[in-house]
Scaffold this motif. Structure first.
Motif, PDB file in Angstrom:
ATOM      1  N   ARG A  93      33.074  14.957 138.460  1.00 27.97           N
ATOM      2  CA  ARG A  93      33.296  14.343 137.271  1.00 27.97           C
ATOM      3  C   ARG A  93      34.617  13.344 137.484  1.00 27.97           C
ATOM      4  O   ARG A  93      35.245  13.600 138.189  1.00 27.97           O
TER       5      ARG A  93
ATOM      6  N   ASN B  79      29.275  16.812 137.759  1.00 26.60           N
ATOM      7  CA  ASN B  79      28.133  16.291 136.923  1.00 26.60           C
ATOM      8  C   ASN B  79      26.959  16.632 137.709  1.00 26.60           C
ATOM      9  O   ASN B  79      27.107  16.814 139.028  1.00 26.60           O
TER      10      ASN B  79
ATOM     11  N   GLY C 112      34.076  22.181 134.457  1.00 22.20           N
ATOM     12  CA  GLY C 112      33.890  20.630 134.127  1.00 22.20           C
ATOM     13  C   GLY C 112      34.392  19.628 135.320  1.00 22.20           C
ATOM     14  O   GLY C 112      34.616  18.754 134.844  1.00 22.20           O
TER      15      GLY C 112
ATOM     16  N   ASP D 113      42.069  17.543 138.419  1.00 22.76           N
ATOM     17  CA  ASP D 113      42.017  17.013 137.124  1.00 22.76           C
ATOM     18  C   ASP D 113      43.088  15.906 136.766  1.00 22.76           C
ATOM     19  O   ASP D 113      43.996  16.653 136.421  1.00 22.76           O
TER      20      ASP D 113
ATOM     21  N   ARG E  57      30.938  23.972 137.210  1.00 22.81           N
ATOM     22  CA  ARG E  57      30.030  23.678 135.959  1.00 22.81           C
ATOM     23  C   ARG E  57      30.941  23.842 134.706  1.00 22.81           C
ATOM     24  O   ARG E  57      31.343  23.069 133.781  1.00 22.81           O
TER      25      ARG E  57
ATOM     26  N   THR F 102      28.044  15.249 141.487  1.00 24.85           N
ATOM     27  CA  THR F 102      29.023  14.275 141.636  1.00 24.85           C
ATOM     28  C   THR F 102      30.279  15.096 141.083  1.00 24.85           C
ATOM     29  O   THR F 102      30.078  15.927 140.077  1.00 24.85           O
TER      30      THR F 102
END
Length: 89
Positions: A9, A87, A84, A25, A81, A7
């Protein structure tokens, strides 16, 4: 095929672009652009399909060998990953 639970983050927004996908982000204000190959991999995984299915999707769309497609999926997952952005497994 292996299922996955990848998913985005929380706080990461995704939008389609002419070229692929953009990920933003919200917290940091950073954004990433994903080329069509990376976009296909991420969309496949977000649909609940596994890395093996992402490899298959790449070989179907781009007529590349399974070994190269597997390397691409592994690299894309590692980069997402490391940044970040996702997930899950």
């Amino acid at each position: 095929m292996n299922a996955t639970n990848v998913t985005l983050r929380g706080g990461v927004l995704m939008a389609e672009t002419e070229y692929g996908l953009a990920l933003l982000d919200e917290k940091s204000g950073e954004y990433w652009t994903l080329n069509p190959t990376a976009a296909l991999v991420l969309e496949t995984l977000l649909a609940g399909r596994g890395p093996d299915e992402a490899v298959h999707a790449l070989t179907e769309r781009y007529h590349v060998g399974g070994d190269l497609a597997q390397q691409d999926v592994d690299r894309i997952l590692t980069e997402l990953r490391s940044a970040g952005l996702i997930n899950g497994d």
